[in-house]
Write an enzyme that holds these catalytic residues in place. Structure first.
Site, short mmCIF file in Angstrom:
data_model
loop_
_atom_site.label_atom_id
_atom_site.label_comp_id
_atom_site.label_asym_id
_atom_site.label_seq_id
_atom_site.Cartn_x
_atom_site.Cartn_y
_atom_site.Cartn_z
N CYS B 93 0.84 -1.20 0.00
CA CYS B 93 0.00 0.00 0.00
C CYS B 93 0.88 1.26 0.00
O CYS B 93 1.56 1.52 -0.98
CB CYS B 93 -0.97 -0.06 1.17
SG CYS B 93 -2.37 1.05 0.98
N HIS B 201 -3.40 -5.70 0.98
CA HIS B 201 -2.75 -5.91 2.28
C HIS B 201 -2.72 -7.39 2.67
O HIS B 201 -3.62 -7.85 3.38
CB HIS B 201 -3.53 -5.16 3.36
CG HIS B 201 -3.35 -3.68 3.35
ND1 HIS B 201 -2.35 -3.05 4.04
CD2 HIS B 201 -4.05 -2.71 2.72
CE1 HIS B 201 -2.44 -1.73 3.85
NE2 HIS B 201 -3.46 -1.50 3.04
N GLU B 203 -1.01 -8.76 4.91
CA GLU B 203 -0.87 -8.91 6.37
C GLU B 203 -2.21 -8.84 7.08
O GLU B 203 -2.30 -9.15 8.26
CB GLU B 203 0.11 -7.85 6.92
CG GLU B 203 -0.45 -6.44 7.11
CD GLU B 203 -0.57 -5.63 5.81
OE1 GLU B 203 -0.36 -6.18 4.72
OE2 GLU B 203 -0.88 -4.41 5.92
#
Lengths: 81, 229
Positions: B93, B201, B203
């Site tokens: 990002c 994302h 994660e």
């Protein structure tokens, strides 16, 4: 010395913000607007011995992203220091 | 040898903790690892890093352009030098925006074509499994990973896009309309394959409580790829 740097998107690069402004102008009833391009204005106050080459390098290294943007440098004559 | 990573925090980063936790937990499951947290003003990085992660967020308030100020921060000189030595670098990002602004990846991330901030889960296609970061996926695999960005509209000139595609450097593509990205590109690799930038994302998709685990394979790929190497 006052220096005005105008940064704008290169021709052919889609400008979503310009397009939104265009639509908003039309929504307000303003006719005859053919296109809107948005950009960024950066004013620098630099010492008189700063060279044109140095200002150009500032634009290339930071003020504009050369992948998508053009810049124009304008020295403002007679501006109070 | 234990896996060693660093997560860089810029002023305005807000996914740095999530990134560190993801790496720590997945490395822990695979035999252990250490994750350092590094502040943007540091001139250096810890020795012996396997991975440097640049997290999501709004570094420096997105002043000038997203990622522009962070790309010129002191720690980035060390990140650029490490990337050139072959250390793996993952930018997610805002981290992807920083990598393009720093010149570690080609192209630029512009305002989303639809103007709006986009925050939702999106379907991606894994374009290659021939990379350090995607070895744990199948090429063509459909995965779901969240995005949360305003400036994710990937732009590069046609010659650059052709080169990226020809060299297998498009890692992920959006499988649905998201932000107007050129050729639906969601993530790209550098020429050596040790730097990946992506807007989604991973994660945020590493345990069932997140609603899915499609991001795990990315971290597993990097950790297995580097620890076994």
């Amino acid at each position: 010395m006052k220096v005005r740097v105008s940064v704008s998107l290169k021709n052919g690069v889609l400008d979503p913000q310009g397009r939104a402004i265009h639509h908003a102008l039309e929504g307000l009833g303003f006719a005859g607007v053919n296109d809107v391009r948005s950009g960024r204005l950066i004013e620098l106050d630099v010492a008189d011995d700063v060279t044109d080459a140095a200002i150009d390098e500032m634009c290339r290294k930071l003020l504009a992203n050369m992948v998508i943007e053009n810049y124009r440098i304008e020295k403002i004559a007679g501006a109070p220091a | 040898m234990a896996f060693t990573a660093a997560v860089v925090t810029f002023p305005g980063s807000n996914c740095d903790r999530d990134m560190a936790v993801a790496i720590e937990q997945i490395a822990g499951d695979l035999g252990g690892g250490t994750v350092y947290r590094v502040w943007h003003g540091n001139a250096g990085l810890p020795d012996g890093l396997d991975l440097i992660a640049l997290p999501g967020g709004f570094s420096y308030g997105d002043y000038l352009r997203s990622g522009a100020m962070a790309a010129r921060s002191p720690v980035m000189q060390a990140v650029i030098a490490a990337a050139e030595r072959g250390v793996a670098v993952l930018g997610v990002c805002n981290g992807f925006q920083v990598l393009t602004e720093a010149g570690l990846l080609p192209g630029a991330l512009m305002r989303n074509a639809g103007i709006r901030f986009v925050c939702r889960e999106v379907a991606l296609t894994v374009e290659t499994s021939q990379s350090l970061f995607t070895a744990g996926y199948e090429a063509g695999q459909r995965i779901v990973i969240p995005v949360a960005h305003h400036d994710g509209n990937y732009f590069a000139d046609d010659a650059t896009l052709d080169r990226l595609e020809g060299e297998g450097r498009v890692a992920f593509r959006y499988a649905e309309a998201v932000n107007g990205s050129a050729r639906d590109i969601a993530g790209v690799l550098n020429a050596k394959g040790n730097v990946l930038g992506m807007m989604p994302h991973p994660e945020r998709m590493i345990e069932a409580a997140h609603g899915g685990t499609d991001g795990r394979a990315l971290f597993e790929s990097v950790i297995k790829g580097l620890v076994d190497a």
